[in-house]
Scaffold this active site. Sequence first.
Site, PDB file in Angstrom:
ATOM      1  N   ASP A   1      59.822  10.547  58.164  1.00  0.00           N
ATOM      2  CA  ASP A   1      60.013  10.849  59.431  1.00  0.00           C
ATOM      3  C   ASP A   1      60.471   9.828  60.438  1.00  0.00           C
ATOM      4  O   ASP A   1      59.994   8.542  60.166  1.00  0.00           O
ATOM      5  CB  ASP A   1      58.402  11.248  60.254  1.00  0.00           C
ATOM      6  CG  ASP A   1      57.665  12.359  59.424  1.00  0.00           C
ATOM      7  OD1 ASP A   1      58.386  12.929  58.730  1.00  0.00           O
ATOM      8  OD2 ASP A   1      56.406  11.950  59.457  1.00  0.00           O
TER       9      ASP A   1
ATOM     10  N   ASP B   1      51.620  24.154  62.371  1.00  0.00           N
ATOM     11  CA  ASP B   1      51.058  22.859  62.352  1.00  0.00           C
ATOM     12  C   ASP B   1      49.612  23.071  63.072  1.00  0.00           C
ATOM     13  O   ASP B   1      49.645  23.718  64.029  1.00  0.00           O
ATOM     14  CB  ASP B   1      51.811  21.856  63.480  1.00  0.00           C
ATOM     15  CG  ASP B   1      53.095  21.350  62.836  1.00  0.00           C
ATOM     16  OD1 ASP B   1      53.198  22.088  61.620  1.00  0.00           O
ATOM     17  OD2 ASP B   1      53.996  21.191  63.611  1.00  0.00           O
TER      18      ASP B   1
END
Length: 244
Positions: A134, A12
């Site tokens: 998510d 990330d």
Amino acid sequence: MFPEFEVVPAVDMQDGQVVQLVGGERGTGKTYGDPVDAAERWLDAGARTLHLVDLDGAFEGERVNAAAIDAVLEAVGDAAAVQLGGGIRTADDAVALLERGVDRVILGTAAVEDPEIVAEISDEHPGSVLVSLDAKDGEVVVSGWTEGTGLDPAEAARRYADLGAGGILFTDVDVEGQLGGVRTDPVRRVVEAVDVPVVASGGVATVDDVVALRDAGAAAAVVGSALYEGAFTLAEAQAAVDER
């Protein structure tokens, strides 16, 4: 996509550096250095797939860490598959990335705002779209986990699978980055809703957590903080699922 269960290292990126957020909250990140160094480290450790996310892109709505991502793609070459998300908002953006060498594009906000984008990309590049669902407090959230949608993850997964998604990336935001363990029930609900692979993310702290996600039906598990913090090695995690 994932013929056998895989442990997938996360890379990330925020401000050109590898970062792991806690609970998806901006500003909570711990930095782990250069993305290319991280990617090469995971390749050397035996990674078959790398999970790249432009965190700035997820928050801002446009790709911000493009230069860092291009550097990772160049370093990886054909050594591993690459799935990429964060700031991909149009079909043209997605197709350009796929033609650049990305194996799978991860669509979250764009898929919620325009579900047909999944079908549009999948028609041209079958199996290339991983829809990111998510979940926070049982609700799908978008825009870097800052906005609720009212969508149930399992119901949304079914909808996107019907539109041609090659797989679902399910992230349990409530436990993301906290090294506190996984919750298998939400994962199992999504797995049971679809016939496409489900990639699970969020909360992994031990190799037992990885095995638990596999046992819940996930096709792969994305692991970030636990690997960067040295809780276990990539080889140990992959061996655990292969042997049990």
